[in-house]
Design a protein around this motif. Sequence first.
Motif, short mmCIF file in Angstrom:
data_model
loop_
_atom_site.label_atom_id
_atom_site.label_comp_id
_atom_site.label_asym_id
_atom_site.label_seq_id
_atom_site.Cartn_x
_atom_site.Cartn_y
_atom_site.Cartn_z
N PRO A 164 -0.64 13.53 -7.53
CA PRO A 164 -1.79 13.43 -6.73
C PRO A 164 -2.57 12.23 -6.58
O PRO A 164 -2.37 11.44 -7.57
N GLN A 165 -3.12 12.14 -5.34
CA GLN A 165 -3.84 10.68 -5.13
C GLN A 165 -5.01 10.82 -4.33
O GLN A 165 -5.13 11.82 -3.69
N THR A 166 -5.83 9.95 -4.44
CA THR A 166 -7.46 10.24 -3.79
C THR A 166 -7.44 8.74 -3.12
O THR A 166 -7.45 7.67 -3.49
N VAL A 167 -8.08 8.89 -2.06
CA VAL A 167 -8.80 7.96 -0.98
C VAL A 167 -10.06 8.40 -0.79
O VAL A 167 -10.47 9.49 -0.62
N SER A 168 -10.89 7.27 -0.35
CA SER A 168 -12.39 7.62 -0.07
C SER A 168 -12.64 6.53 1.04
O SER A 168 -12.10 5.37 1.12
N MET A 195 -24.98 8.25 6.51
CA MET A 195 -23.61 7.92 6.23
C MET A 195 -23.08 9.35 5.74
O MET A 195 -23.58 10.00 4.94
N PHE A 196 -21.98 9.56 6.19
CA PHE A 196 -20.98 10.50 5.61
C PHE A 196 -20.04 9.88 4.48
O PHE A 196 -19.22 8.98 4.80
N LEU A 197 -19.92 10.10 3.07
CA LEU A 197 -19.00 9.70 2.28
C LEU A 197 -18.04 10.71 1.85
O LEU A 197 -18.39 11.78 1.59
N TRP A 198 -16.76 10.51 2.20
CA TRP A 198 -15.79 11.35 2.32
C TRP A 198 -14.81 10.97 1.02
O TRP A 198 -14.73 9.68 0.71
N GLN A 199 -14.11 11.95 0.54
CA GLN A 199 -13.06 11.79 -0.33
C GLN A 199 -11.88 12.56 -0.22
O GLN A 199 -12.39 13.92 0.09
N VAL A 200 -10.72 12.24 0.15
CA VAL A 200 -9.64 12.99 0.33
C VAL A 200 -8.38 12.96 -1.06
O VAL A 200 -8.16 11.95 -1.20
N GLN A 201 -8.43 14.08 -1.62
CA GLN A 201 -7.12 14.15 -2.59
C GLN A 201 -6.03 14.93 -1.92
O GLN A 201 -6.10 15.94 -1.42
N PHE A 202 -4.77 14.19 -2.34
CA PHE A 202 -3.60 14.84 -1.39
C PHE A 202 -2.54 14.42 -2.45
O PHE A 202 -2.35 13.88 -3.35
N THR A 203 -1.22 15.21 -2.18
CA THR A 203 -0.30 15.18 -2.87
C THR A 203 0.77 14.52 -2.18
O THR A 203 1.36 15.18 -1.12
N ASP A 204 1.56 13.42 -2.32
CA ASP A 204 2.58 12.78 -1.69
C ASP A 204 3.99 13.80 -1.76
O ASP A 204 4.04 14.10 -2.72
N LYS A 205 4.29 14.12 -0.73
CA LYS A 205 5.40 15.14 -0.61
C LYS A 205 6.82 14.65 -1.42
O LYS A 205 7.75 15.09 -1.57
N THR A 206 6.85 13.10 -1.12
CA THR A 206 8.05 12.54 -1.98
C THR A 206 7.96 12.38 -3.64
O THR A 206 9.06 12.31 -4.09
N THR A 207 6.63 12.29 -4.06
CA THR A 207 6.43 12.03 -5.53
C THR A 207 5.76 13.13 -6.10
O THR A 207 5.75 13.26 -7.38
N SER A 208 5.31 14.05 -5.43
CA SER A 208 4.35 15.30 -5.80
C SER A 208 3.26 14.58 -6.83
O SER A 208 2.80 15.20 -7.60
N GLY A 213 0.90 -1.37 -0.12
CA GLY A 213 0.06 0.01 0.06
C GLY A 213 0.65 1.35 0.05
O GLY A 213 2.24 1.40 0.13
N ASN A 214 0.19 2.40 -0.21
CA ASN A 214 0.80 3.79 -0.12
C ASN A 214 0.82 4.23 1.34
O ASN A 214 -0.33 4.43 1.95
N SER A 215 1.79 4.54 1.94
CA SER A 215 1.95 4.66 3.40
C SER A 215 1.03 5.91 3.82
O SER A 215 0.48 6.02 4.64
N ASN A 216 1.11 7.32 2.66
CA ASN A 216 0.30 8.14 3.03
C ASN A 216 -1.27 7.82 3.11
O ASN A 216 -2.06 8.23 3.71
N ALA A 217 -1.65 7.07 1.83
CA ALA A 217 -3.13 6.90 1.83
C ALA A 217 -3.54 6.10 3.09
O ALA A 217 -4.63 6.01 3.42
N GLU A 218 -2.80 4.98 3.54
CA GLU A 218 -2.83 4.01 4.80
C GLU A 218 -2.99 4.78 5.79
O GLU A 218 -4.07 4.70 6.82
N LEU A 219 -2.21 6.00 5.82
CA LEU A 219 -2.28 6.86 7.16
C LEU A 219 -3.47 7.50 7.49
O LEU A 219 -4.26 7.59 8.41
N ILE A 220 -4.01 8.06 6.16
CA ILE A 220 -5.22 8.90 6.12
C ILE A 220 -6.20 8.07 6.63
O ILE A 220 -7.21 8.56 7.31
N CYS A 221 -6.47 6.92 5.97
CA CYS A 221 -7.59 6.17 6.22
C CYS A 221 -7.58 5.51 7.55
O CYS A 221 -8.53 5.43 8.18
N LEU A 222 -6.51 5.19 8.09
CA LEU A 222 -6.37 5.11 9.51
C LEU A 222 -6.75 5.99 10.42
O LEU A 222 -7.58 5.58 11.32
#
Length: 128
Positions: A120-124, A105-118, A35-44
């Motif tokens: 953009p990624q999205t998790v929901s 329910m609250f359906l959420w979506q977070v778009q972020f840029t990983d600082k190591t790769t620049s 997995g992507n460490s930042n995506a996993e961190l956000i979801c956790l």
Amino acid sequence: LSRTTRNVMNKYTRAHNHLTGDVLFDQSRSSWKQGNSNAELICLCLRTAKGSCAADPDKGIDFAQLDNARTNAAAGAEREIRRALGRYSGRFTLLNVTVEVQDTMFLWQVQFTDKTTSKPQTVSGQFR
């Protein structure tokens, strides 16, 4: 953990189901899925109730702030997500946070840029 240790990026991490937190398995590798460490961190972080982590009581979402009966429920949930993720600003940059209220329910979506790769990624995910 010291402040410097918390900001260290893990190059490899296990991928989890964003709703349940279950580890995902990769049949082709006969091992856990990478997995992507930042995506996993956000979801956790967004699966954790604020105050439920004894080692870090400020981590997570303050679910007491979420009330889907309010007319501005989506905006309130978006603010709470931004607050919860603000502590990780050294690891990634939040580009967009969207929340939709659907029944209970609250359906959420977070778009972020990983600082190591620049890149953009999205998790929901969702809150109940």
